[in-house]
Design a protein around this motif. Structure first.
Motif, PDB file in Angstrom:
ATOM      1  N   CYS A 277      47.302  35.573  24.009  1.00 13.61           N
ATOM      2  CA  CYS A 277      48.265  36.085  24.978  1.00 13.61           C
ATOM      3  C   CYS A 277      47.588  37.178  25.801  1.00 13.61           C
ATOM      4  O   CYS A 277      47.705  38.373  25.525  1.00 13.61           O
ATOM      5  CB  CYS A 277      49.519  36.624  24.290  1.00 13.61           C
ATOM      6  SG  CYS A 277      50.804  37.098  25.460  1.00 13.61           S
ATOM      7  N   THR A 278      46.834  36.751  26.800  1.00 12.50           N
ATOM      8  CA  THR A 278      46.053  37.666  27.631  1.00 12.50           C
ATOM      9  C   THR A 278      46.375  37.434  29.100  1.00 12.50           C
ATOM     10  O   THR A 278      46.909  36.390  29.487  1.00 12.50           O
ATOM     11  CB  THR A 278      44.545  37.443  27.422  1.00 12.50           C
ATOM     12  OG1 THR A 278      44.217  36.100  27.822  1.00 12.50           O
ATOM     13  CG2 THR A 278      44.152  37.655  25.970  1.00 12.50           C
ATOM     14  N   LEU A 279      45.996  38.430  29.918  1.00 13.99           N
ATOM     15  CA  LEU A 279      46.034  38.288  31.366  1.00 13.99           C
ATOM     16  C   LEU A 279      44.663  37.801  31.818  1.00 13.99           C
ATOM     17  O   LEU A 279      43.668  38.509  31.678  1.00 13.99           O
ATOM     18  CB  LEU A 279      46.356  39.618  32.034  1.00 13.99           C
ATOM     19  CG  LEU A 279      46.313  39.599  33.562  1.00 13.99           C
ATOM     20  CD1 LEU A 279      47.629  39.072  34.118  1.00 13.99           C
ATOM     21  CD2 LEU A 279      45.997  40.972  34.135  1.00 13.99           C
ATOM     22  N   ILE A 280      44.592  36.573  32.342  1.00 16.07           N
ATOM     23  CA  ILE A 280      43.346  36.056  32.904  1.00 16.07           C
ATOM     24  C   ILE A 280      43.289  36.447  34.376  1.00 16.07           C
ATOM     25  O   ILE A 280      44.241  36.227  35.128  1.00 16.07           O
ATOM     26  CB  ILE A 280      43.255  34.528  32.734  1.00 16.07           C
ATOM     27  CG1 ILE A 280      43.067  34.170  31.257  1.00 16.07           C
ATOM     28  CG2 ILE A 280      42.134  33.950  33.567  1.00 16.07           C
ATOM     29  CD1 ILE A 280      42.966  32.681  30.997  1.00 16.07           C
ATOM     30  N   ILE A 281      42.153  37.032  34.778  1.00 19.22           N
ATOM     31  CA  ILE A 281      42.001  37.530  36.141  1.00 19.22           C
ATOM     32  C   ILE A 281      40.574  37.290  36.605  1.00 19.22           C
ATOM     33  O   ILE A 281      39.630  37.293  35.795  1.00 19.22           O
ATOM     34  CB  ILE A 281      42.377  39.038  36.210  1.00 19.22           C
ATOM     35  CG1 ILE A 281      42.437  39.536  37.650  1.00 19.22           C
ATOM     36  CG2 ILE A 281      41.441  39.884  35.364  1.00 19.22           C
ATOM     37  CD1 ILE A 281      43.054  40.941  37.776  1.00 19.22           C
ATOM     38  N   HIS A 282      40.388  37.061  37.899  1.00 21.39           N
ATOM     39  CA  HIS A 282      39.070  36.807  38.472  1.00 21.39           C
ATOM     40  C   HIS A 282      38.265  38.111  38.535  1.00 21.39           C
ATOM     41  O   HIS A 282      38.837  39.186  38.750  1.00 21.39           O
ATOM     42  CB  HIS A 282      39.224  36.199  39.872  1.00 21.39           C
ATOM     43  CG  HIS A 282      37.953  35.682  40.455  1.00 21.39           C
ATOM     44  ND1 HIS A 282      37.071  36.484  41.155  1.00 21.39           N
ATOM     45  CD2 HIS A 282      37.393  34.446  40.425  1.00 21.39           C
ATOM     46  CE1 HIS A 282      36.035  35.760  41.548  1.00 21.39           C
ATOM     47  NE2 HIS A 282      36.206  34.514  41.117  1.00 21.39           N
ATOM     48  N   PRO A 283      36.936  38.043  38.359  1.00 19.76           N
ATOM     49  CA  PRO A 283      36.106  39.263  38.403  1.00 19.76           C
ATOM     50  C   PRO A 283      36.307  40.087  39.675  1.00 19.76           C
ATOM     51  O   PRO A 283      36.301  41.326  39.624  1.00 19.76           O
ATOM     52  CB  PRO A 283      34.677  38.725  38.310  1.00 19.76           C
ATOM     53  CG  PRO A 283      34.808  37.421  37.597  1.00 19.76           C
ATOM     54  CD  PRO A 283      36.128  36.855  38.018  1.00 19.76           C
ATOM     55  N   ARG A 284      36.479  39.421  40.818  1.00 22.45           N
ATOM     56  CA  ARG A 284      36.649  40.158  42.076  1.00 22.45           C
ATOM     57  C   ARG A 284      37.914  41.000  42.042  1.00 22.45           C
ATOM     58  O   ARG A 284      37.918  42.176  42.434  1.00 22.45           O
ATOM     59  CB  ARG A 284      36.694  39.168  43.242  1.00 22.45           C
ATOM     60  CG  ARG A 284      36.726  39.816  44.622  1.00 22.45           C
ATOM     61  CD  ARG A 284      37.007  38.770  45.705  1.00 22.45           C
ATOM     62  NE  ARG A 284      36.103  37.628  45.576  1.00 22.45           N
ATOM     63  CZ  ARG A 284      36.272  36.498  46.233  1.00 22.45           C
ATOM     64  NH1 ARG A 284      37.329  36.336  47.034  1.00 22.45           N
ATOM     65  NH2 ARG A 284      35.414  35.507  46.087  1.00 22.45           N
ATOM     66  N   ASP A 285      39.014  40.426  41.545  1.00 27.17           N
ATOM     67  CA  ASP A 285      40.273  41.172  41.456  1.00 27.17           C
ATOM     68  C   ASP A 285      40.191  42.259  40.390  1.00 27.17           C
ATOM     69  O   ASP A 285      40.726  43.360  40.572  1.00 27.17           O
ATOM     70  CB  ASP A 285      41.424  40.216  41.146  1.00 27.17           C
ATOM     71  CG  ASP A 285      41.679  39.225  42.267  1.00 27.17           C
ATOM     72  OD1 ASP A 285      41.647  39.637  43.437  1.00 27.17           O
ATOM     73  OD2 ASP A 285      41.890  38.035  41.969  1.00 27.17           O
ATOM     74  N   ALA A 286      39.529  41.955  39.280  1.00 22.32           N
ATOM     75  CA  ALA A 286      39.386  42.952  38.219  1.00 22.32           C
ATOM     76  C   ALA A 286      38.612  44.162  38.722  1.00 22.32           C
ATOM     77  O   ALA A 286      38.983  45.322  38.461  1.00 22.32           O
ATOM     78  CB  ALA A 286      38.688  42.327  37.012  1.00 22.32           C
ATOM     79  N   SER A 287      37.536  43.918  39.448  1.00 25.26           N
ATOM     80  CA  SER A 287      36.732  45.023  39.981  1.00 25.26           C
ATOM     81  C   SER A 287      37.543  45.857  40.957  1.00 25.26           C
ATOM     82  O   SER A 287      37.507  47.103  40.920  1.00 25.26           O
ATOM     83  CB  SER A 287      35.485  44.452  40.663  1.00 25.26           C
ATOM     84  OG  SER A 287      34.744  45.476  41.279  1.00 25.26           O
ATOM     85  N   ARG A 288      38.276  45.199  41.838  1.00 25.81           N
ATOM     86  CA  ARG A 288      39.097  45.906  42.823  1.00 25.81           C
ATOM     87  C   ARG A 288      40.145  46.789  42.156  1.00 25.81           C
ATOM     88  O   ARG A 288      40.467  47.881  42.658  1.00 25.81           O
ATOM     89  CB  ARG A 288      39.761  44.880  43.740  1.00 25.81           C
ATOM     90  CG  ARG A 288      40.733  45.441  44.749  1.00 25.81           C
ATOM     91  CD  ARG A 288      41.210  44.355  45.711  1.00 25.81           C
ATOM     92  NE  ARG A 288      41.829  43.233  45.023  1.00 25.81           N
ATOM     93  CZ  ARG A 288      43.113  43.195  44.664  1.00 25.81           C
ATOM     94  NH1 ARG A 288      43.906  44.240  44.900  1.00 25.81           N
ATOM     95  NH2 ARG A 288      43.622  42.129  44.064  1.00 25.81           N
ATOM     96  N   LEU A 289      40.676  46.331  41.010  1.00 26.42           N
ATOM     97  CA  LEU A 289      41.743  47.061  40.320  1.00 26.42           C
ATOM     98  C   LEU A 289      41.227  47.987  39.228  1.00 26.42           C
ATOM     99  O   LEU A 289      42.020  48.641  38.550  1.00 26.42           O
ATOM    100  CB  LEU A 289      42.730  46.056  39.721  1.00 26.42           C
ATOM    101  CG  LEU A 289      43.471  45.179  40.738  1.00 26.42           C
ATOM    102  CD1 LEU A 289      44.211  44.043  40.031  1.00 26.42           C
ATOM    103  CD2 LEU A 289      44.447  46.018  41.554  1.00 26.42           C
ATOM    104  N   GLY A 290      39.903  48.019  39.033  1.00 29.08           N
ATOM    105  CA  GLY A 290      39.331  48.886  38.011  1.00 29.08           C
ATOM    106  C   GLY A 290      39.565  48.408  36.598  1.00 29.08           C
ATOM    107  O   GLY A 290      39.600  49.214  35.657  1.00 29.08           O
ATOM    108  N   LEU A 291      39.715  47.103  36.409  1.00 27.88           N
ATOM    109  CA  LEU A 291      39.962  46.532  35.089  1.00 27.88           C
ATOM    110  C   LEU A 291      38.666  46.050  34.461  1.00 27.88           C
ATOM    111  O   LEU A 291      37.789  45.501  35.142  1.00 27.88           O
ATOM    112  CB  LEU A 291      40.927  45.345  35.194  1.00 27.88           C
ATOM    113  CG  LEU A 291      42.382  45.650  35.556  1.00 27.88           C
ATOM    114  CD1 LEU A 291      43.107  44.361  35.903  1.00 27.88           C
ATOM    115  CD2 LEU A 291      43.087  46.359  34.409  1.00 27.88           C
TER     116      LEU A 291
END
Length: 764
Positions: free
Chosen positions: A657-671
């Motif tokens: 049960c995780t949030l899958i997110i693209h590297p580009r969006d993760a970097s932009r959001l500081g994740l």
């Protein structure tokens, strides 16, 4: 129960995999795939071995329980039935029949006993406030089948074993084992497709388990599938690729579809879909030019803002390219028990919009309102407000949008009863819980999923274990409640004939009905020498009676009909007992026009309902693409619905049960991977761990369905220790496809940021 190997069908998803269960001293020793099962051929997925966990689960309720000020207390069955029937009748008497509501969950369709008993139970309740998981799932497919073919469950099935091109949009059969396409061992079937030179194309916002096997993969923005499919339709007309093949003489309104598609060129939709115009054209060309091809869509396309249009357009593409009723393409099944024809004989083809929900004005479908409006109907005062509620094998708090609002609504009811063997996130709000037997304690026959299977088969299993004298099957529970409610309605006493009928029904149960349906179906009685006399009589009935006469329907379905003369014969429960691995009834075959149920015997390619909704799609097309994160769900092969999370075999391993997110969006959001993310939509929010991967499209995030076991007061210890978060605590129940009221489960906008526990800690 006898020691040894026992053969059954796994009931944990739609795949109908055959299992061989070894029992010794009343205990399951092993579960493996049944090599002799004609459909699954020895394949099972990880869920099958969890049948042991679910059967032996110490958290499973065995006796009725009642909520008291001192907590839950066990009851005797007769006391429980009396209490429930009295309270439901009291509410109906005081506030009217629509003050009662009922919700049916997905497990009911895996259970022929429950299906048989549900109709008299609903009739006894008498309410129009009926809901089910349908509108959070396959409702767009049912609408398209009703509008185009004349029957709500006449679904075209991909002939995947014989196709050379399989286009899969918004579906992940590697995880689901098919859905509205019963297809065990998807990996093996795809490999055989590719080995014979065929091709798999997958289109999805996430490179799913199925997408990883694809020969060609395309990302697509959530909610834009209807635009992609309409552009493919436009390409077919523009490049003169339309060829309906053998259904051309059966299909009307082709020109209306051509006109509707004119504005939706590949260039016009490319920006919205994220799929390049030349790729869209090539997809249409491949479908048109491959003789044996099938285009298949499922949950990702149906549960979105334009899910109704997308599903209709997928049907249209198969028809326009000659892929309907053709081997290697899309075919209709011919099951041993043909619920489609039986329903049509009884005038139950399906219907839509006969009435509309009290609060939102959403149309009913097949007598049910969309589940997204359940909370509205409980929380909004006035005539018809739901005050007492029944759930049967369902957990809508976790499976319905805006689960927390539904919890609020359930907690305010005057009375609630649940037929369920778990104290879960929904049933914890009940006043009484009536637990049925577990699946291995009752007989099994797949009435529903045989309709959707990629090969015609039949299999029956006797109960594997004795449930014991102080237990009740779900069909017994529903029939007993129905009987008591009917007595209340008749002033406490039924006419003798009716009373005897109820007693006989409860005594016999569903299996004698099942046996009659098998014997009188297309694979039923083998009359030998009498066939030469009987066939002309059937022919005469078919010639003389008007098209809609019920006797004509019986003659058409009869095994004595010449149409079925090449099919295997002699099916009955006894025959299936003699063949415990199941019986192979043959591949899917062309069946039109006999399988059509429209009034004029034609395929309605452009129903007015869809043409009117195309205007909404065009308005969406001319709007700029919104720069927002869009949320989609996902499924894992170890998980089907929330009730499977109490098996330690199915939840063990890494957190899914995780949030899958693209590297580009993760970097932009500081994740960063392993962070906790706060995901919000309006005033709703959840916190989930972060998983970063380029296997999801930029601008898209994904959270799986069915989790959120952190509610207090439940009785599922394993699920609670692997709680996760519920995606439906984020989703709005106000967002529906206005065409039919399907919940928008894919494509809602969300915001994501790093969650820091210290920021949310309350001051001392």
């Amino acid at each position: 129960m006898d020691n040894g190997i026992h053969y059954r069908t796994c009931h944990l998803c739609e795949a109908m995999c055959g299992v061989a269960i070894e029992v010794s001293d009343g205990t399951i020793q092993s579960i493996r795939g049944d090599d002799q099962d004609p459909l699954s051929r020895g394949h099972i997925c990880p869920k099958a071995v969890a049948l042991k966990d679910l059967h032996e689960d110490p958290d499973r309720l065995r006796k009725p329980i009642r909520r008291t000020d001192q907590g839950w207390q066990e009851m005797e069955w007769d006391d429980a039935f009396r209490l429930v029937a009295d309270r439901l009748h009291k509410t109906r008497t005081e506030y009217g029949r629509n003050s009662l509501g009922v919700y049916l969950g997905n497990p009911n369709v895996h259970n022929h006993g429950s299906l048989v008993a549900t109709l008299p139970f609903l009739r006894a309740l008498g309410t129009q406030n009926r809901f089910s998981a349908t509108s959070n799932d396959q409702l767009p497919h049912m609408l398209a089948s009703l509008e185009m073919f004349g029957h709500q469950i006449l679904f075209p099935i991909p002939d995947i074993d014989n196709t050379d091109l399989f286009i899969c949009i918004g579906a992940n059969p590697m995880a689901s084992n098919g859905s509205l396409m019963t297809v065990p061992d998807v990996r093996g079937r795809i490999k055989r497709l590719q080995d014979r030179g065929g091709k798999l194309i997958v289109i999805d916002p996430r490179r799913t388990e199925t997408g990883k096997l694809a020969d060609e993969f395309h990302f697509i923005r959530p909610g834009s599938d209807a635009l992609l499919l309409m552009a493919m339709v436009q390409t077919l007309f523009d490049e003169d690729l339309v060829n309906l093949g053998q259904v051309e003489r059966l299909t009307k309104d082709v020109d209306l579809l051509r006109l509707a598609a004119l504005p939706f060129t590949p260039e016009a939709v490319a920006g919205h879909t994220g799929v390049a115009a030349d790729q869209i054209r090539e997809l249409a060309r491949q479908l048109a030019r491959t003789r044996k091809a099938a285009l298949y869509t499922r949950m990702g396309t149906s549960t979105q803002a334009f899910g109704g249009l997308a599903t209709w357009l997928a049907y249209c593409l198969n028809i326009l390219t000659g892929k309907l009723d053709t081997p290697g393409a899309m075919l209709f099944s011919q099951p041993a028990i043909d619920l489609i024809t039986l329903g049509a004989m009884a005038g139950q083809n399906g219907h839509v919009g006969k009435r509309f929900s009290r609060v939102k004005g959403l149309p009913e479908f097949g007598g049910e309102y969309p589940a997204s409006t359940m909370a509205d109907e409980m929380l909004t005062p006035g005539e018809g407000q739901i005050r007492a509620f029944v759930t049967v094998a369902g957990n809508p708090v976790l499976s319905n949008p805006n689960g927390k609002r539904l919890e609020q609504a359930l907690s305010g009811l005057d009375f609630m009863v649940s037929v369920d063997y778990y104290l879960n996130e929904t049933t914890r709000h009940a006043d009484v819980i009536l637990p049925p037997t577990a699946a291995l304690e009752r007989s099994h026959y797949d009435l529903i999923f045989s309709l959707f299977a990629v090969r015609n088969t039949a299999k029956y299993s006797d109960p594997l274990f004795d449930a014991g004298p102080d237990s009740r099957h779900d069909w017994q529970i529903l029939l007993e409640l129905a009987h008591r409610l009917e007595k209340h309605r008749q002033g406490g006493r039924l006419p003798l004939r009716s009373e005897l009928g109820w007693r006989a029904f409860k005594q016999l149960g569903p299996d004698p009905i099942l046996d009659v349906l098998l014997r009188t179906g297309p694979y039923g009685a083998n009359t030998g020498r009498l066939r030469g006399l009987a066939e002309p009589a059937v022919d005469l009935v078919l010639d003389l009676l008007p098209p809609r006469n019920p006797l004509r329907g019986l003659a058409k379905l009869s095994p004595l009909n010449r149409h079925w003369q090449a099919l295997p014969k002699g099916l009955s429960i006894a025959a299936l007992r003699d063949n415990p691995n199941g019986v192979d009834l043959g591949p899917l075959q062309p069946s039109l026009p006999d399988r059509l149920f429209t009034r004029d015997g034609m395929i309605n390619l452009a129903p007015r309902r869809y043409l009117q909704d195309v205007e909404r799609l065009h308005r969406h097309l001319v709007q700029p693409v919104a720069d927002e994160l869009r949320l989609i769900g996902r499924r894992h092969v170890r998980s089907n619905n929330s009730w499977m999370h109490n098996s330690h075999r199915l939840v063990k391993g890494k957190d899914r049960c995780t949030l899958i997110i693209h590297p580009r969006d993760a970097s932009r959001l500081g994740l960063q991977a392993g962070d906790s993310a706060q995901v919000t939509a309006d005033d709703r929010q959840i916190v989930v761990p972060v998983e970063i991967t380029d296997e999801i499209m930029p601008g898209v995030v994904s959270i799986p369905h069915g989790w959120g076991h952190d509610r207090p007061g439940t009785g599922q210890s394993v699920a609670t220790s692997h709680a996760g978060a519920s995606i439906n605590d984020l989703l709005s129940d106000q967002q529906v496809d206005p065409l039919i009221g399907t919940s928008v489960l894919n494509g809602q906008a969300v915001a994501v940021k790093v969650w820091r526990p210290e920021r949310h800690r309350k001051p001392a």
